[in-house]
Design a protein around this motif. Sequence first.
Motif, short mmCIF file in Angstrom:
data_model
loop_
_atom_site.label_atom_id
_atom_site.label_comp_id
_atom_site.label_asym_id
_atom_site.label_seq_id
_atom_site.Cartn_x
_atom_site.Cartn_y
_atom_site.Cartn_z
N GLU A 25 -2.56 20.98 -6.41
CA GLU A 25 -2.20 22.28 -5.87
C GLU A 25 -3.46 23.10 -5.67
OE1 GLU A 25 1.43 25.30 -6.56
OE2 GLU A 25 0.47 24.51 -8.34
N PRO A 26 -3.73 23.54 -4.43
CA PRO A 26 -4.99 24.23 -4.15
C PRO A 26 -5.04 25.63 -4.73
CG PRO A 26 -3.61 24.19 -2.21
CD PRO A 26 -2.90 23.38 -3.26
N SER A 27 -6.26 26.08 -5.07
CA SER A 27 -6.43 27.44 -5.57
C SER A 27 -6.44 28.44 -4.43
CB SER A 27 -7.72 27.54 -6.37
OG SER A 27 -8.83 27.31 -5.53
N ILE A 28 -6.82 27.98 -3.24
CA ILE A 28 -6.78 28.79 -2.03
C ILE A 28 -6.19 27.94 -0.91
CG2 ILE A 28 -8.70 30.30 -2.67
CD1 ILE A 28 -10.52 28.65 -0.88
N THR A 29 -5.58 28.57 0.07
CA THR A 29 -5.05 27.85 1.21
C THR A 29 -5.52 28.51 2.49
OG1 THR A 29 -2.99 29.12 1.10
CG2 THR A 29 -2.99 26.95 0.04
N SER A 30 -5.73 27.71 3.51
CA SER A 30 -6.17 28.21 4.81
C SER A 30 -5.05 29.01 5.45
CB SER A 30 -6.58 27.03 5.70
OG SER A 30 -7.06 27.50 6.92
N GLY A 32 -4.84 30.86 9.21
CA GLY A 32 -5.48 31.33 10.44
C GLY A 32 -6.80 30.61 10.63
N ASN A 33 -7.53 31.03 11.64
CA ASN A 33 -8.76 30.34 12.00
C ASN A 33 -9.86 30.46 10.95
OD1 ASN A 33 -7.60 29.42 14.30
ND2 ASN A 33 -8.52 30.96 15.63
N LYS A 34 -10.12 31.67 10.47
CA LYS A 34 -11.22 31.88 9.52
C LYS A 34 -10.77 32.76 8.37
CE LYS A 34 -15.10 31.30 12.67
NZ LYS A 34 -16.35 31.90 13.15
N SER A 35 -9.66 32.39 7.73
CA SER A 35 -9.18 33.16 6.59
C SER A 35 -8.51 32.23 5.59
CB SER A 35 -8.21 34.26 7.04
OG SER A 35 -7.07 33.69 7.65
N PHE A 36 -8.39 32.73 4.36
CA PHE A 36 -7.69 31.98 3.32
C PHE A 36 -6.84 32.94 2.51
CE2 PHE A 36 -11.73 33.08 1.27
CZ PHE A 36 -11.31 33.55 0.03
N ILE A 37 -5.89 32.36 1.77
CA ILE A 37 -4.98 33.15 0.93
C ILE A 37 -5.11 32.69 -0.51
CG2 ILE A 37 -2.53 33.52 0.36
CD1 ILE A 37 -1.92 33.58 3.28
N ILE A 38 -5.13 33.67 -1.40
CA ILE A 38 -4.99 33.41 -2.83
C ILE A 38 -3.52 33.64 -3.16
CG2 ILE A 38 -5.64 34.09 -5.17
CD1 ILE A 38 -8.27 35.13 -4.00
N ASP A 39 -2.83 32.59 -3.56
CA ASP A 39 -1.40 32.65 -3.80
C ASP A 39 -1.12 33.08 -5.25
OD1 ASP A 39 1.34 32.28 -4.00
OD2 ASP A 39 1.33 30.30 -3.07
N LYS A 40 -0.43 34.19 -5.42
CA LYS A 40 -0.10 34.70 -6.75
C LYS A 40 0.70 33.67 -7.55
CE LYS A 40 2.20 38.44 -9.24
NZ LYS A 40 1.36 38.35 -10.40
N LYS A 41 1.58 32.92 -6.90
CA LYS A 41 2.41 31.93 -7.60
C LYS A 41 1.56 30.81 -8.20
CE LYS A 41 5.04 31.81 -4.01
NZ LYS A 41 5.88 31.30 -2.96
N VAL A 42 0.49 30.45 -7.49
CA VAL A 42 -0.39 29.38 -7.98
C VAL A 42 -1.18 29.87 -9.19
CG1 VAL A 42 -2.43 28.00 -7.43
CG2 VAL A 42 -0.58 28.22 -5.77
N TRP A 43 -1.66 31.12 -9.16
CA TRP A 43 -2.53 31.63 -10.21
C TRP A 43 -1.76 32.18 -11.39
CZ3 TRP A 43 -7.47 30.89 -11.16
CH2 TRP A 43 -8.18 30.23 -10.16
N LYS A 44 -0.53 32.58 -11.23
CA LYS A 44 0.30 33.08 -12.35
C LYS A 44 -0.48 34.06 -13.22
CE LYS A 44 3.02 28.86 -12.53
NZ LYS A 44 2.39 27.92 -11.69
N SER A 45 -1.17 34.99 -12.55
CA SER A 45 -2.01 35.94 -13.23
C SER A 45 -1.91 37.28 -12.51
CB SER A 45 -3.46 35.43 -13.19
OG SER A 45 -4.32 36.28 -13.87
N ASN A 46 -2.08 38.37 -13.25
CA ASN A 46 -2.02 39.70 -12.64
C ASN A 46 -3.31 40.06 -11.91
OD1 ASN A 46 0.59 40.18 -13.52
ND2 ASN A 46 -0.12 40.95 -15.48
N ALA A 47 -4.39 39.38 -12.23
CA ALA A 47 -5.67 39.68 -11.59
C ALA A 47 -6.55 38.44 -11.61
CB ALA A 47 -6.37 40.82 -12.31
#
Length: 190
Positions: A25-30, A32-47
């Motif tokens: 399971e990736p820590s970030i996902t692509s 759009g063309n030049k952007s990524f997302i940090i998924d709250k569900k993956v990190w299970k953390s408030n910050a």
Amino acid sequence: MRNQIFNTFIAVIFSAVSVFATSTEPSITSNGNKSFIIDKKVWKSNAVDILIENKNGETIYSNHQNLERSKKYSLENLEAGDYIVTISNEIKSVENKITITKERLFIDFDANTTYKPVFNILKNSIDINYFSAGVKTTIYIQNNGGTIYQMDIKDSSSINKRFDVSKLPTGDYSVVVSNKTGTFSKRFTK
């Protein structure tokens, strides 16, 4: 009794972590063309802490981000080249290599994950729980005068130790967990 329950709980968590340590399971996902997302569900953390560095190790971006929801990061303004994106919380740090071309962003999902120890400082003891992945690890307790206690642990995937500090004189101390993946410390006062 409460401490035993807590330690059992932490041991179960680290057993679960060892199962999921090889998760793809990736820590970030692509996105759009030049952007990524940090998924709250993956990190299970408030910050989380976000660090983006160029191939020379120079910091391009650094931020402590509250994760009320997933967060998108645009890298449209960065030059084409190789970068490292490191996302960290209180339990782990994940380092992903990314390549930005003229048209898009590519994420290397062969990430480097480093787990951090959990320190529980009590009145007369210190509990340490750490997923070491079998890497030789040194734990030591020190004060301003130097190292008071040292323990080397090898060939163990997880470390669950309690140290009796009831006989230490009044003062300021640090407990340190160190191996080739990093050095982590926690200060305490006796």
